[in-house]
Design a protein around this motif. Structure first.
Motif, PDB file in Angstrom:
ATOM      1  N   ASN A 179      34.091  38.691  48.588  1.00  0.00           N
ATOM      2  CA  ASN A 179      35.145  38.727  47.573  1.00  0.00           C
ATOM      3  C   ASN A 179      35.279  37.381  46.864  1.00  0.00           C
ATOM      4  O   ASN A 179      35.506  37.334  45.643  1.00  0.00           O
ATOM      5  N   GLU A 180      35.125  36.279  47.606  1.00  0.00           N
ATOM      6  CA  GLU A 180      35.182  34.951  46.984  1.00  0.00           C
ATOM      7  C   GLU A 180      34.023  34.760  46.007  1.00  0.00           C
ATOM      8  O   GLU A 180      34.204  34.206  44.907  1.00  0.00           O
ATOM      9  N   ASP A 183      34.769  36.694  42.931  1.00  0.00           N
ATOM     10  CA  ASP A 183      35.770  36.007  42.113  1.00  0.00           C
ATOM     11  C   ASP A 183      35.148  34.850  41.336  1.00  0.00           C
ATOM     12  O   ASP A 183      35.457  34.634  40.145  1.00  0.00           O
ATOM     13  N   THR A 186      33.163  36.226  38.493  1.00  0.00           N
ATOM     14  CA  THR A 186      34.060  36.705  37.435  1.00  0.00           C
ATOM     15  C   THR A 186      34.573  35.548  36.591  1.00  0.00           C
ATOM     16  O   THR A 186      34.589  35.617  35.347  1.00  0.00           O
ATOM     17  N   ASN A 187      34.982  34.452  37.258  1.00  0.00           N
ATOM     18  CA  ASN A 187      35.454  33.276  36.513  1.00  0.00           C
ATOM     19  C   ASN A 187      34.346  32.676  35.650  1.00  0.00           C
ATOM     20  O   ASN A 187      34.581  32.255  34.503  1.00  0.00           O
TER      21      ASN A 187
END
Length: 235
Positions: A179-180, A183, A186-187
């Motif tokens: 998940n990290e 993320d 995505t950023n």
């Protein structure tokens, strides 16, 4: 159902219940425990059994004398009463025993007073084969062995549960790491998209400015040409 047969069925199961309690009393005695409560219950049940058999006998006599049933049926029911009386005597003998010879008592009850044992004995509960004939010490050792086996089984089950729990933790940690990463990606995509949009606007602005400058150059050149033509002396 015939009331007499209902009464017989009740008496039959009452005798079976007494046999089971006597068997339990004998097990208490072999284990060195005090069976006072069971003895009191057995005495009460034996008294009730005696009264119930007496009621069956009196009711049968009335039915035969008043010809409510046939003689053949009367004989059949008398045989049932005789069997109950035999069982009652066996139960009385078993209850008066000290419980140290359960196999002898059991064989007597199974035989029913006949020449050989019946294939099924509804009057007593059979003692398991693995404990038959064992003394108190042997029973205690067997009980301790069974407890050790159960403890070993529980330990194995506990280890399995612990491993599954650790696997759950590991899977959870791995999901958190994934998940990290998602993320972060995505950023990064959002930042890249912002930079692309900014660069696109800059290019459009430069292109617009370039077009304006070219127009200005053309106008200036036209003005120069007009001035030159105006001031150029004619021949």
């Amino acid at each position: 159902m015939d009331p007499w047969l209902s009464m017989y069925d009740f008496t039959y199961h009452l005798a079976q219940e007494i046999a089971e309690k006597i068997h339990e009393r004998n097990r208490y005695l072999r284990n060195g425990e005090n069976p006072v409560k069971i003895n009191l219950s057995v005495r009460t049940l034996l008294k009730r059994l005696e009264e119930s058999i007496g009621q069956l006998r009196d009711s049968l006599l009335r039915s035969v004398s008043t010809r409510q049933i046939t003689q053949l049926e009367g004989d059949r029911r008398q045989t049932l009463i005789d069997e109950l009386l035999t069982k009652e005597r066996q139960l009385q003998m078993s209850f008066k025993g000290d419980g140290t010879e359960p196999d002898v008592i059991r064989s007597s009850l199974m035989s029913g007073g006949g020449a050989g044992p019946s294939p099924y004995n509804p009057w007593v509960l059979e003692e398991p084969e693995e404990t038959r004939g064992l003394g108190i010490g042997d029973l205690k050792q067997q009980q301790q062995r069974m407890i050790r086996e159960q403890d070993a089984g529980l330990d194995a089950l506990s280890n399995i549960i612990a491993r599954q729990k650790q696997m759950g933790y590991d899977i959870g940690n791995e999901l958190d790491e994934h998940n990290e990463i998602i993320d972060d990606l995505t950023n990064l995509v959002e930042n890249t998209d912002t930079k692309v949009r900014n660069q696109t606007r800059h290019v459009k602005l430069v292109d617009k400015k370039s077009g304006s400058c070219a127009m200005m150059v053309v106008i200036v050149l036209l003005l120069i040409a007009i001035v030159v033509v105006a001031v150029w002396p004619s021949n």
